[in-house]
Scaffold this motif. Sequence first.
Motif, PDB file in Angstrom:
ATOM      1  N   ARG A   5      -9.587  -9.570  -3.805  1.00 52.24           N
ATOM      2  CA  ARG A   5     -10.885  -9.024  -3.372  1.00 52.24           C
ATOM      3  C   ARG A   5     -11.981  -9.438  -4.348  1.00 52.24           C
ATOM      4  O   ARG A   5     -13.088  -9.790  -3.947  1.00 52.24           O
ATOM      5  CB  ARG A   5     -10.816  -7.497  -3.290  1.00 52.24           C
ATOM      6  N   LEU A  17      -1.864  -8.387   2.449  1.00 55.70           N
ATOM      7  CA  LEU A  17      -1.854  -7.114   3.180  1.00 55.70           C
ATOM      8  C   LEU A  17      -0.780  -7.120   4.267  1.00 55.70           C
ATOM      9  O   LEU A  17      -0.081  -6.124   4.473  1.00 55.70           O
ATOM     10  CB  LEU A  17      -3.228  -6.838   3.790  1.00 55.70           C
ATOM     11  N   ARG A  35      -1.537   0.676   8.434  1.00 59.39           N
ATOM     12  CA  ARG A  35      -2.826   0.508   7.742  1.00 59.39           C
ATOM     13  C   ARG A  35      -2.946  -0.916   7.180  1.00 59.39           C
ATOM     14  O   ARG A  35      -3.952  -1.594   7.393  1.00 59.39           O
ATOM     15  CB  ARG A  35      -2.950   1.543   6.621  1.00 59.39           C
ATOM     16  N   HIS A  36      -1.893  -1.379   6.502  1.00 54.88           N
ATOM     17  CA  HIS A  36      -1.928  -2.730   5.929  1.00 54.88           C
ATOM     18  C   HIS A  36      -1.973  -3.797   7.022  1.00 54.88           C
ATOM     19  O   HIS A  36      -2.730  -4.773   6.928  1.00 54.88           O
ATOM     20  CB  HIS A  36      -0.715  -2.970   5.032  1.00 54.88           C
ATOM     21  N   ARG A  38      -3.049  -3.555  10.141  1.00 55.84           N
ATOM     22  CA  ARG A  38      -4.347  -3.571  10.838  1.00 55.84           C
ATOM     23  C   ARG A  38      -5.432  -4.210   9.963  1.00 55.84           C
ATOM     24  O   ARG A  38      -6.297  -4.926  10.469  1.00 55.84           O
ATOM     25  CB  ARG A  38      -4.752  -2.171  11.255  1.00 55.84           C
ATOM     26  N   SER A  39      -5.388  -3.951   8.668  1.00 57.27           N
ATOM     27  CA  SER A  39      -6.354  -4.593   7.757  1.00 57.27           C
ATOM     28  C   SER A  39      -6.154  -6.106   7.750  1.00 57.27           C
ATOM     29  O   SER A  39      -7.127  -6.866   7.784  1.00 57.27           O
ATOM     30  CB  SER A  39      -6.193  -4.043   6.338  1.00 57.27           C
TER      31      SER A  39
END
Length: 181
Positions: A5, A17, A35-36, A38-39
């Motif tokens: 990032r 991710l 969550r990971h 979808r990110s």
Amino acid sequence: IRRLRHVGDLKYQAIALGNLGLLARRAGQFPEAERHMRSALALHEQLGESAWTGIALGRLGGLELDRGDAPAGIEYLLQATSILENRHARAHAMYVGALGQARGPAGLDDLRRAAALMETGGWHRDRIETLCALAKAASDAQDRIGATEAVAQARAAANALGTSLDPRLYKLIATTAAALS
């Protein structure tokens, strides 16, 4: 991921991710996995990476199947196979096989197609696993001849690989054959 990032490397951030999502899925931590995943999907879509988008959708499909939501899993897998068909042959073949397994006896054609794609691609170990899944699905559909043929093809593929074959696959073939008896 923080470093990625920090330097702004979205591609490798998305890949990391996605891999974290796979690890969380294997550990049974489904909310974290989702969550990971979808990110990762959002980043791959943002970057316009269609092959990676397809892979991310396929991973979400597998997650939904693990959760027991077959309709959602099948929908993700259909999206994945549509995107990957002409972009990433191996992932396409794997997700066609997963789609066939998710559909059970109704997925026989998908499993046959996946096995053929894997044979063409030279992915013999994946093909053996898919042929065993095909044998089970054919047996569940009361197609004893199709089940027996799939086991015979799996054995032939295993014999062609010889000593380089993972012993786990020999056990899978033996277990599949025994289930047909």
